[in-house]
Design a protein around this motif. Structure first.
Motif, mmCIF file in Angstrom:
data_model
loop_
_atom_site.group_PDB
_atom_site.id
_atom_site.type_symbol
_atom_site.label_atom_id
_atom_site.label_comp_id
_atom_site.label_asym_id
_atom_site.label_seq_id
_atom_site.Cartn_x
_atom_site.Cartn_y
_atom_site.Cartn_z
ATOM 1 N N SER A 28 0.829 -1.086 -0.073
ATOM 2 C CA SER A 28 -0.198 -0.122 -0.067
ATOM 3 C C SER A 28 0.914 1.211 0.121
ATOM 4 O O SER A 28 2.111 1.287 0.358
ATOM 5 C CB SER A 28 -0.878 0.082 1.165
ATOM 6 N N ILE A 29 0.162 2.474 -0.286
ATOM 7 C CA ILE A 29 0.987 3.463 -0.460
ATOM 8 C C ILE A 29 1.507 4.056 0.926
ATOM 9 O O ILE A 29 2.584 4.437 1.158
ATOM 10 C CB ILE A 29 0.204 4.751 -0.825
ATOM 11 N N ASN A 30 0.642 3.564 2.156
ATOM 12 C CA ASN A 30 1.388 4.140 3.386
ATOM 13 C C ASN A 30 2.633 3.121 3.827
ATOM 14 O O ASN A 30 3.610 3.312 4.360
ATOM 15 C CB ASN A 30 0.232 3.791 4.562
ATOM 16 N N GLU A 31 2.557 1.846 3.318
ATOM 17 C CA GLU A 31 3.566 0.878 3.563
ATOM 18 C C GLU A 31 4.828 1.467 2.975
ATOM 19 O O GLU A 31 5.949 1.325 3.290
ATOM 20 C CB GLU A 31 3.435 -0.461 3.258
ATOM 21 N N VAL A 32 4.637 1.816 1.518
ATOM 22 C CA VAL A 32 5.772 2.104 0.809
ATOM 23 C C VAL A 32 6.495 3.583 1.612
ATOM 24 O O VAL A 32 7.897 3.470 1.725
ATOM 25 C CB VAL A 32 5.477 2.696 -0.756
ATOM 26 N N ALA A 33 5.525 4.490 1.909
ATOM 27 C CA ALA A 33 6.279 5.779 2.705
ATOM 28 C C ALA A 33 6.811 5.435 3.756
ATOM 29 O O ALA A 33 7.866 5.866 4.137
ATOM 30 C CB ALA A 33 4.863 6.675 2.790
ATOM 31 N N VAL A 34 6.064 4.738 4.613
ATOM 32 C CA VAL A 34 6.686 4.499 6.207
ATOM 33 C C VAL A 34 8.027 3.388 5.812
ATOM 34 O O VAL A 34 8.959 3.794 6.582
ATOM 35 C CB VAL A 34 5.724 3.689 6.979
ATOM 36 N N ALA A 35 7.950 2.607 5.003
ATOM 37 C CA ALA A 35 9.250 2.096 4.616
ATOM 38 C C ALA A 35 10.549 2.878 4.481
ATOM 39 O O ALA A 35 11.479 2.573 4.752
ATOM 40 C CB ALA A 35 9.174 0.746 3.535
ATOM 41 N N LEU A 40 6.947 7.629 -8.309
ATOM 42 C CA LEU A 40 7.632 6.555 -9.068
ATOM 43 C C LEU A 40 6.808 4.958 -9.052
ATOM 44 O O LEU A 40 7.180 4.443 -9.763
ATOM 45 C CB LEU A 40 9.114 6.522 -8.665
ATOM 46 N N LYS A 41 6.341 5.017 -8.008
ATOM 47 C CA LYS A 41 5.536 3.671 -7.801
ATOM 48 C C LYS A 41 3.968 3.778 -8.097
ATOM 49 O O LYS A 41 3.132 2.786 -8.081
ATOM 50 C CB LYS A 41 5.425 3.634 -6.373
ATOM 51 N N SER A 42 4.121 4.821 -9.060
ATOM 52 C CA SER A 42 2.784 4.995 -9.966
ATOM 53 C C SER A 42 1.418 5.026 -8.948
ATOM 54 O O SER A 42 0.222 4.673 -9.390
ATOM 55 C CB SER A 42 2.277 3.736 -10.844
ATOM 56 N N PHE A 43 1.834 5.839 -7.839
ATOM 57 C CA PHE A 43 0.322 6.016 -7.001
ATOM 58 C C PHE A 43 -0.435 7.208 -7.521
ATOM 59 O O PHE A 43 0.378 8.211 -8.127
ATOM 60 C CB PHE A 43 0.730 6.313 -5.436
ATOM 61 N N GLU A 44 -1.697 7.392 -7.631
ATOM 62 C CA GLU A 44 -2.184 8.686 -7.796
ATOM 63 C C GLU A 44 -1.810 9.859 -6.982
ATOM 64 O O GLU A 44 -1.699 9.813 -5.672
ATOM 65 C CB GLU A 44 -3.916 8.408 -7.892
ATOM 66 N N GLU A 67 -0.186 13.889 4.076
ATOM 67 C CA GLU A 67 -0.889 14.464 5.264
ATOM 68 C C GLU A 67 -1.084 13.696 6.414
ATOM 69 O O GLU A 67 -0.756 14.109 7.666
ATOM 70 C CB GLU A 67 -2.190 14.888 4.728
ATOM 71 N N LYS A 68 -1.456 12.544 6.348
ATOM 72 C CA LYS A 68 -1.498 11.362 7.250
ATOM 73 C C LYS A 68 -0.212 11.450 8.086
ATOM 74 O O LYS A 68 -0.013 11.365 9.283
ATOM 75 C CB LYS A 68 -1.921 10.250 6.899
ATOM 76 N N LEU A 69 0.856 11.252 7.067
ATOM 77 C CA LEU A 69 2.420 11.111 7.763
ATOM 78 C C LEU A 69 2.596 12.367 8.594
ATOM 79 O O LEU A 69 3.390 12.031 9.477
ATOM 80 C CB LEU A 69 3.306 10.927 6.522
ATOM 81 N N ILE A 70 2.451 13.491 8.160
ATOM 82 C CA ILE A 70 2.711 14.707 8.977
ATOM 83 C C ILE A 70 2.080 14.830 10.000
ATOM 84 O O ILE A 70 2.437 15.067 11.025
ATOM 85 C CB ILE A 70 2.346 16.110 7.895
#
Length: 149
Positions: free
Chosen positions: A4-11, A29-33, A42-45
């Motif tokens: 998921s996008i969250n997994e990619v970002a947190v990794a 680069l991972k082709s997320f919208e 926003e969630k990460l911040i």
């Protein structure tokens, strides 16, 4: 199975601090919208997992340890989407530590001897300038004993 996008970002953030622009680029680069990316950032911040202040401080310390000066680091931060207003306090050009970093970088590359001829002085000055040290500091270093600087 794709992450998921969250997994990619947190990794990515678990390996090192990132700027918002860097995370945005990695997720693109991972082709997320775009709307997914915006929501994720926003969630990460909001969860304090992504902080440009932490990134800035960490980045400056890392580059300083590697012998880079404030000019080069400022340029690199701007390339990573950090505004000068955000890094100005962290990148205090008046801090005497910068002169120590420059002297250490000089001694690491050229030893404890200053250049004798003009061509060698120019070569050494260009090297220090490319690492982000201001010319006035370099000229001052070149005009005195390294132990006095």
């Amino acid at each position: 199975m794709s992450r998921s996008i969250n997994e990619v970002a947190v990794a990515a953030l678990s390996r090192r601090e990132h700027s918002i622009l860097e995370i945005r680029r990695k997720l693109k680069l991972k082709s997320f919208e775009e709307d997914e990316i915006d929501a994720c950032i926003e969630k990460l911040i909001n969860n304090n997992l992504l902080s440009e202040e932490r990134f800035t401080e960490s980045y400056i310390n890392m580059r300083k340890r590697r012998g880079y000066g404030p000019g080069r680091i400022a340029l690199e931060l701007q390339e990573r989407g950090i505004d000068e207003l955000q890094f100005g306090d962290f990148l205090d050009r008046n801090n005497p530590d910068w002169h120590d970093v420059m002297r250490q970088q000089y001694c690491k590359k050229y030893g404890n001897r200053l250049a004798d001829d003009y061509a060698e002085k120019v070569k050494r000055a260009k090297h220090l300038q490319s690492r982000g040290f201001p010319l006035d500091w370099i000229f001052k270093l070149n005009s005195m004993d390294l132990d006095e600087y």
